[in-house]
Every structure is written in structure tokens, then in C-alpha cells.
Design an enzyme around this catalytic site. Structure first.
Site, PDB file in Angstrom:
ATOM      1  N   ASP A  29       0.878  -1.167   0.000  1.00 44.03           N
ATOM      2  CA  ASP A  29       0.000   0.000   0.000  1.00 44.03           C
ATOM      3  C   ASP A  29       0.916   1.218   0.000  1.00 44.03           C
ATOM      4  OD1 ASP A  29      -1.674   2.116   0.539  1.00 44.03           O
ATOM      5  OD2 ASP A  29      -2.292   1.417   2.520  1.00 44.03           O
ATOM      6  N   GLU A 192      -7.377   0.620  -4.210  1.00 44.76           N
ATOM      7  CA  GLU A 192      -7.333   0.503  -2.754  1.00 44.76           C
ATOM      8  C   GLU A 192      -8.630  -0.045  -2.155  1.00 44.76           C
ATOM      9  OE1 GLU A 192      -6.095   4.464  -1.810  1.00 44.76           O
ATOM     10  OE2 GLU A 192      -4.080   4.118  -2.576  1.00 44.76           O
ATOM     11  N   ASP A 214     -13.177   5.370   3.226  1.00 49.88           N
ATOM     12  CA  ASP A 214     -11.742   5.543   3.494  1.00 49.88           C
ATOM     13  C   ASP A 214     -11.457   6.986   3.893  1.00 49.88           C
ATOM     14  OD1 ASP A 214      -9.001   5.827   3.440  1.00 49.88           O
ATOM     15  OD2 ASP A 214      -8.716   4.856   1.497  1.00 49.88           O
TER      16      ASP A 214
END
Ligand SMILES: [Zn+2]
Lengths: 638, 216
Positions: A29, A192, A214
Site C-alpha cells: 500500500d 485501494e 476511506d
């Protein structure tokens, strides 16, 4: 100490096979503030942590005068001390041009270079050197690779890297380039939110819609995913690139400074004092996630003031920001034409989702408690590692992505003609015909755009190129077919072709914001100490894969149609196969190529007989799959 | 006589040859349109199959959405580039082409309007470019003008919603009419209804834009 007994669990044997020295694939990530690397084995993911047990590596790079890079916590500590040599938040610049960055001016913590020869991606002035965001991101990725290799004790050369769902073509290309520079082959760029959904195993769950909420330090993203039979589709995305936990800190800091002003009167604040107030606000925010109230000492102008905050006041301060995220959620649901109750699950990502008010508001809006038992800072890397394992070891889950933004061309009058609409499943290829607008026009400018606006200058410019050599014709007579192709990673290639004459131009949409190939190979050369050996190894690996594929194909054909050969022919083919296998075991690429060529020569008549029989079978109406092999005699050669 | 038989054989063989292609990997025979070689299992180029054939469906307007999804996902599971992440460059490129063709077929058949367009094209009917044959249908032209006017005059989201609902009902009726026209083999009627559907769907889009405008 003697070992008692070794028990092999189901799945264990596979794990051991994977650990016999073959390079591993990890999930990374690559975040704006922090980056995380994780690895999965036998479906069990784990985050690779530093000595302090922390999985988060600050996405901050400090450059020494000799050009060497320091990444992570130490670099972050140097940020205040040596701001001219330290870069943070570089993700915001990935694939960005100078014009894009103008709008960010003042908010960027580092100096941006006005130009780079091609009018391409921005460059940064750092420690007396000029660096591209790709190079800086590569340094971050390299440090993630190092961390993984140290912890796993073996080479890591492949990765799944995550990108925001809204990342455009230029930013995706830049991310892939950065990985390449860091010596990592990108198996797949994964969005993501999709990675977060994978971490929760939603691919194993019932079919339905899922929302990924998020909320990071500086950005908010909401994505709506559809899961069906192990297939994920990103249905809609939305967000705000300037909304996040930092806003909470600001609100709290302002509250504290207000308390101080009420007690001691207003004073001008130094930059350092504002920073200290923000730091204290962050501490208070984290405290109030678990406690009902607290008080802290705030130092301004050499005097200390006691400030306090309870949960209710804190929530009143941050409520407008949280409400904004919910309004954006509403907009995304409207966009997709669904209601909150249609959403079967909500996943929380990002450190700011630890704030209780955020969880409560999300729960109220969607009418169900969100999924939050995986660390929201690590959940994306965990999902990426699962996908990395799935791609190398095989799995049933399939990620189907869509184009995040529409792609099109500029037409007369600065208008945009959309070729591929947003939310189209990828890979996709679409073509459209255009024509000339002047008699005798011999060239045409192609301007590739990305975005939802109607006017070209309001969209993102991805590339410009020209198609020359159009034969002179009257206006409107030429037929220019422009083809857009987007691959599974979301990367675009554009081609243009004049159909009456076949004049053709093809560009990978890359040079304008990514790095061109020359620049890339120069950097690869500079960055890799053993560039040549690595290159040679890659070529050799490809040759081996290809040769092995050839041997398998011949083996399949022999098994299916072996009776078409006499003993001598068969022996010759088997000998040629053995020669290829021997060459593959060695490391001479030319020897492999020669052996493959010989195998192809020897099997050519065999292939012809198989084709003849296939066609005869088709004549009799027998499908090729169910050829009656017994009833056929070897065909004689002419 | 002998020569004539030979010639006939050859013609027939040629016809059959177009149904059989050569596997690039093992160079054996593969049925045209098959995604994988039956002998060596190598992925094949997508070929020229039409959208219906690609998804293994009979040509026709009646497509069951759930069945279509099932077929699409099953094929994508086999053909998507992710399935070839560790394979040779050529196989990766072919899987990309296959997945692209499959997406195109799926997107076309999923949408009634594009499905109708595709069927008309396959039946050799020239579909007239968007919007320009409204003029040939005065009734539709009239209706279009009236609805646009009503939409422009709508002063609240509630009024727009009413128009959206009415238009959606018309879309459903039009799709029903298309199914009947295609199953009766009435291509002329199908062509007219396709034009009408095009216009109705555009109107649905416009109602959405109008609603956004009203919301500010
Ligand atoms: Zn084959």
C-alpha cells in the site's frame, strides 16, 4: 533439542514448496502519508513490521548530499530540521504536470521545478538535486522491498501495488514506473477499496454491493463495489482530496487556541506554536477515541495554559467534516442509483475511521455496523498481499475493474468527444472514426483527454500526437480511425489509422506525464548496480518460459494425435523436445532459441497432418473438440 | 469428372477451413471462436465471433440477464489477464484481447438498446445514426418536442421525478415491443422501436441532468 514430530497441515506442503528459494510476491500500500507492505502464504496474510512492531512506514524520503535516500520514521524526524532535503506526500504529484500543481501551490511542503524539458511531469528541487515523483516513490518502494526481503530472508521481485480508484492513467503509469525502478515487477495495480474488500474476504461472501469508506489524514474516498460470484467491480467512486483527519486536528487546535485567548488575550502565534497546538490536538483526538474527556497543557509565548475538551464538544467541532463525508456518500449512491439499504456491508479504511463519531455516522447512514476489526491503516496492504498470492499461486477470485474517468479526444471548437465512458469494464478497446475538415488536409492532431467535462481545457490532457501522411482528399473524405485500448491495470494506448491508405500512428499514452523510455532506461541503469545482469536474467527467464510452453504444447499434440506419426518421426520429435529441455536447464539463451527452432522445424509436418485431419473432421460436421481419432488414418503427404 | 470432384472437395475443404483455425502454440486445429486449444490448452486469439456466439447464446432479443451474467463471469474467470500473470508475454497479450472482446460482447448484450442495434446490424439492417431519423417519424418527433418542453418547464425535483417515472415506463414498454418485433421477425418495426428507445434513454439522461441543475 531434538525435534519430536513434524506434522504437516493441509496446505502446508504448498507453503513449503513456495519457500524453496523462489522469489516472493508481496502486497504494497503506497500511501500519501504512510506505506505498508504485507505478504500472504497459504491464505494467511501478515503485515511486515519494523523492530518497533510498527507496520506503518512514513512515506517520507530524506536525501543526503551524496544522493542516498533515507525512508521512513527517521526521514520524517528530519522534516523540520532539514526541510530542503526531505520530501513528503509525493503521491499527490504522481503523474502530475506543472499546470496541475499550480493549483496545489502553497499547500505543498516542497519546492516544485518550473519545467522539465518535455513539459511533462513536475520535478522537485531536493537537496540540490532535481528528482521526479517517480524516482522518489521508487525510493519508498525500494525501502518496502528491503523491509520485506530482510524479514522474509529471501528475494522479493514481484508485487501488487495499490492505487486510489480515481487515479488517472498518468498516475497509474507513474506508479508502475516507480515499481520498475525499485526492481519490482507489478503483477497488478489494484484499487485501494478493492484491496480492502479482499482483506475482509468479501470475495468469499454472498453477492451484493459493498461500500468502502476511506478517511485518511488528508483525503476522503468512498467506493461502491459490486461482488458477484467472486468477481469485484468498482461501481462508483467519489471523494474529496482535501478532507480528512487533519481537518479534525485543525478544528481542535483552533478550539484550544480560543480557550487560551479567552484566558490570556490574543497574541500573534509563531509557526512553531501553531504546529505544537496541532500536535496537541492530535493527541487529544486520539485520547477522546477511548476516553470521555481530558485536559492538556498548551504552551504559547512561554506561558502554559490548561485546555480541556470532552467528547461531546469534540464531536460538535468535527461534525461538519463528518457530515460532508456522509453527503459525498449520498452523492455516490445517487450516482449509482442505489439506496443505503442496498449496501450489504461497509468497510472502514484509514486511521481517521477510529474516531467514534465517524463510526456512528457511517452506521446511521448505512443502517448497519461497519466492518472494522482489521487495523484500518493496514487493511489495504493486507488485501494487496492476498491478491499477490492469488496471482502467483492461483485462486478463484477475480478482480474486474472499470475505467475511473471517461477517455476521449478533442474535436473542433475545443469540445470533447468521449470514446470510452467512465465505469466501463476493463480491459476495453473502442474505436471511432473522424475525418478531415479541410480540403487536402494531410495531417491531423490527436489530443487525448481524460475527465467528465464537456470542454477540452477542463479535462486532463494525457497526450498529443499527430497523424501525418494523410493523402490529399476533399474535406470529410478521409476516414481516420482512432482506437483507444485500456489494459487490465487501467493503462491506455491510443492508435490512429487512415483507413483508405493504412497510414498509422500508435502511441502508448505515457510520454506526456510519465517518463519516456530513454529516461526510464537511464534511470534503471543508474539505479541498478547490476542492471546488465538483471536484464540478461529477465531475458533468459522469458526464453525459458517460452521454451517450456513449446515443449508442453508438443507433448499435448503427441498425446492427442501421436498415431499420425511413424516411429522414426516420433523419435525425432522426442529427441528435439529433449534437446529443448536440456537447453532450458542450462543458461544459454541462444542455445534455447536454437533448440526451440529445431523443434519447430521437426514438428512442422506433424502440425500439417493435424490441421488436415481437423479440416476433414469439420467437413463431416464433427467438432474439432470431439475428433474421432480412431477412425482416421495418417494422411499422406503430397 | 474426376477434376470436378476434386474441385468440389477443395471448395468444401476451404469452407471447412474457415471453421478451423491453427493453434499458434501447438499448430494443431482449433474450432473457430474456441477460446482455448483442445489439445494444448493454449489461449487463442478472439477471432471474429459475433457477440452472441462469444457468450454461447442464440441470436435473439430475449436475453436472460442472470444467465448472461453467469456466462460472462465464467468466461472472464478463464480469460482475464490476471489468470495469465505469470505466463509468457504472448499469452498475456492474447488473454488481454480475449477479455477485451468479451467485455465488449457483454456490455452490448446487457443493454437492450445496444443489443437491438447489434441484432439489426447482424440482420443486415443499416441502423441510422443517432437522432437523425426522428424526422422520418413525425409522431415521435412531436412527442420528443413536447417532452423536452415539459422537462425544461419542470420547476421542482418532484416534477422531474414524475417525468422520469413516466419515461422509464415508456422505456419498459418499448423494450417489450422490441422483443415482440424481433420474435415476429418484423425488422422494420424493430428498427422504428430502436430509434424510439434511443430517444427515450436520452430523455432519461436529460432528466438526471435537470435534477442536478435544480438541486444547484
Ligand atoms: Zn494447441
Amino acid at each position: 533439542m531434538p525435534e519430536l514430530l513434524q506434522i504437516l497441515e493441509p496446505g502446508e506442503s504448498q507453503k513449503q514448496e513456495r519457500e524453496d528459494g523462489r522469489p516472493l510476491a508481496v502486497g504494497i500500500d503506497l500511501g500519501t502519508t504512510n506505506s505498508v507492505v504485507a505478504v500472504s502464504s497459504g491464505g494467511a496474510p501478515r503485515v511486515l513490521r519494523g523492530d518497533d512492531g510498527n507496520g506503518l512506514v512514513p512515506s517520507v524520503v530524506a536525501y543526503a548530499p551524496d544522493g542516498s535516500a533515507l525512508v521512513g520514521e527517521l526521514a520524517r524526524q528530519l522534516l523540520l530540521e532539514r526541510p530542503e532535503a526531505v520530501v513528503s506526500s509525493v503521491k499527490r504529484l504522481m503523474g502530475r504536470g506543472v499546470a496541475d500543481v499550480k493549483s496545489l501551490e502553497g499547500t505543498l511542503p516542497f519546492e516544485v521545478e518550473e519545467d522539465s524539458a518535455t513539459g511533462g511531469m513536475v520535478r522537485l528541487r531536493v537537496a540540490g538535486r532535481t528528482l521526479s515523483p517517480v524516482e522518489i516513490s521508487a525510493d519508498i518502494l525500494r525501502s518496502m522491498k528491503d523491509r520485506a526481503e530482510q524479514q522474509l530472508g529471501r528475494a522479493v521481485d514481484k508485487a501488487v501495488v495499490t492505487v486510489p480508484a480515481y487515479f488517472d492513467d498518468a498516475a497509474r503509469t507513474a506508479t508502475k514506473d516507480a515499481a520498475r525502478l525499485a526492481g519490482l515487477e507489478v503483477l497488478r495495480l489494484v484499487n485501494e477499496p478493492t484491496a480492502a474488500a479482499l482483506a475482509y474476504g468479501l470475495d468469499q461472501q454472498a453477492e451484493g454491493l459493498y461500500a468502502i469508506y476511506d478517511l485518511g489524514g488528508g483525503t476522503f474516498d468512498i467506493s461502491l463495489l459490486r461482488m458477484e460470484k467472486g468477481v469485484f467491480q468498482v461501481r462508483a467512486t467519489g471523494g474529496d482530496s482535501a478532507l480528512g483527519g487533519d481537518d479534525f486536528d485543525h478544528a481542535v487546535a483552533q478550539h484550544f487556541l480560543g480557550q487560551r485567548a479567552a484566558a490570556r488575550g490574543r497574541t500573534a502565534l509563531s509557526v512553531a506554536e501553531v504546529k505544537a497546538a496541532l500536535m496537541m490536538a492530535r493527541v487529544a483526538k486520539e485520547c477522546l477515541s477511548s476516553q470521555a474527556d481530558g485536559d492538556w497543557m498548551l504552551e504559547v509565548g512561554g506561558t502554559m495554559t490548561r485546555v480541556d475538551l470532552d467528547r461531546a464538544t469534540f464531536e460538535r467541532l468535527i461534525d461538519p467534516y463528518v457530515a460532508r463525508t456522509i453527503a459525498i456518500c449520498q452523492g455516490v449512491l445517487d450516482d449509482a442509483g442505489v439506496l443505503p439499504e442496498d449496501v450489504k456491508g461497509v468497510v472502514l479504511v484509514g486511521g481517521s475511521t477510529r474516531v467514534p463519531l465517524v463510526r456512528r455516522r457511517v452506521q446511521e447512514f448505512f443502517g448497519r455496523p461497519p466492518l472494522a476489526n482489521i487495523n484500518p491503516d493496514e487493511v489495504v496492504a493486507v488485501g494487496a498481499s492476498l491478491q499477490a498470492e492469488a496471482l502467483t499461486a492461483g485462486s478463484d477470485t477475480l478482480l474486474l475493474d472499470v475505467t475511473p474517468l471517461s477517455l476521449g479526444l478533442e474535436t473542433m471548437g475545443g469540445l470533447v468527444e468521449r470514446i470510452i465512458e467512465r465505469n466501463t469494464p476493463i480491459p476495453v478497446a473502442k474505436a471511432q472514426e473522424f475525418t478531415t475538415f479541410q480540403d487536402g488536409q494531410s495531417a491531423m492532431a490527436i489530443h487525448v483527454l481524460q475527465g467528465e467535462r464537456e470542454m477540452a481545457d477542463q479535462c486532463r490532457s494525457l497526450a498529443r500526437f499527430e497523424l501525418h501522411g494523410i493523402p490529399p482528399m476533399t474535406a470529410g473524405a478521409a476516414r481516420i480511425r482512432v482506437t483507444f485500448a485500456v489494459d487490465a491495470d487501467g493503462l491506455l494506448t491510443v492508435g490512429a489509422r487512415e483507413t483508405t491508405t493504412g497510414v498509422e500512428q500508435q502511441v502508448a499514452v505515457k510520454p506526456s506525464y510519465g517518463l519516456d523510455e530513454d529516461e526510464m532506461s537511464r534511470m534503471l541503469y543508474e539505479s541498478m548496480r547490476h542492471a546488465k545482469e538483471d536484464m540478461a536474467l529477465r531475458v533468459l527467464t522469458e526464453a525459458r518460459v517460452e521454451a517450456t510452453r513449446n515443449c508442453n504444447a508438443v507433448a499435448g499434440a503427441l498425446q492427442a494425435d501421436g498415431e499420425l506419426l511413424d516411429a522414426a518421426e516420433r523419435a525425432a520429435i522426442e529427441q528435439a523436445v529433449a534437446a529443448v529441455q536440456a537447453a532450458v536447464a542450462g543458461s544459454d539463451r541462444d542455445a534455447i532459441a536454437a533448440a526451440v527452432e529445431e523443434l519447430e522445424r521437426v514438428t512442422r509436418p506433424f502440425a500439417e497432418r493435424r490441421m488436415d485431419r481437423g479440416i476433414r473432421a469439420a467437413l463431416r460436421g464433427v467438432s474439432v473438440e470431439s475428433l474421432d481419432r480412431q477412425g482416421d488414418k495418417p494422411a499422406s503427404e503430397e | 469428372m474426376q477434376a470436378q470432384t476434386r474441385q468440389a472437395d477443395r471448395t468444401a475443404a476451404q469452407a471447412a477451413g474457415t471453421m478451423v483455425t491453427r493453434c499458434w502454440s501447438c499448430r494443431g486445429p482449433v474450432a473457430e471462436g474456441a477460446p482455448f486449444c483442445p489439445t494444448c490448452a493454449a489461449v487463442q486469439p478472439p477471432g471474429q465471433a459475433d457477440h452472441f456466439a462469444r457468450l454461447g447464446l442464440p441470436r435473439g432479443f430475449g436475453v436472460d440477464a442472470a444467465d448472461l451474467d453467469r456466462r460472462y463471469f465464467a468466461l472472464q474467470r478463464q480469460l482475464h489477464p490476471d489468470r495469465f500473470a505469470t505466463r509468457s508475454a504472448h499469452e498475456r497479450a492474447l488473454s488481454q484481447q480475449q477479455a477485451t472482446a468479451l467485455n465488449d460482447a457483454y456490455e452490448t448484450l446487457k443493454d437492450p438498446l445496444r443489443r437491438a442495434d447489434c441484432l439489426l446490424k447482424l440482420s443486415g439492417q443499416d441502423v441510422v445514426a443517432e437522432g437523425c431519423n426522428l424526422v422520418n417519424d413525425p409522431e415521435l418527433l412531436m412527442e420528443a418536442m413536447e417532452r423536452r418542453e415539459a422537462l425544461a418547464e419542470a420547476g421542482s425535483t418532484v416534477e422531474v421525478d414524475a417525468i422520469t417515472r413516466a419515461t422509464r415506463a415508456d422505456v419498459a414498454a418499448c423494450v417489450g415491443g422490441l422483443a415482440a418485433a424481433f420474435s415476429a421477425g418484423d425488422l422494420a418495426a424493430a428498427g422504428r422501436l430502436t430509434t424510439r428507445l434511443k430517444y427515450l434513454q436520452k430523455l432519461v439522461d436529460e432528466t438526471r441532468v435537470r435534477k442536478l441543475q435544480l438541486r444547484g
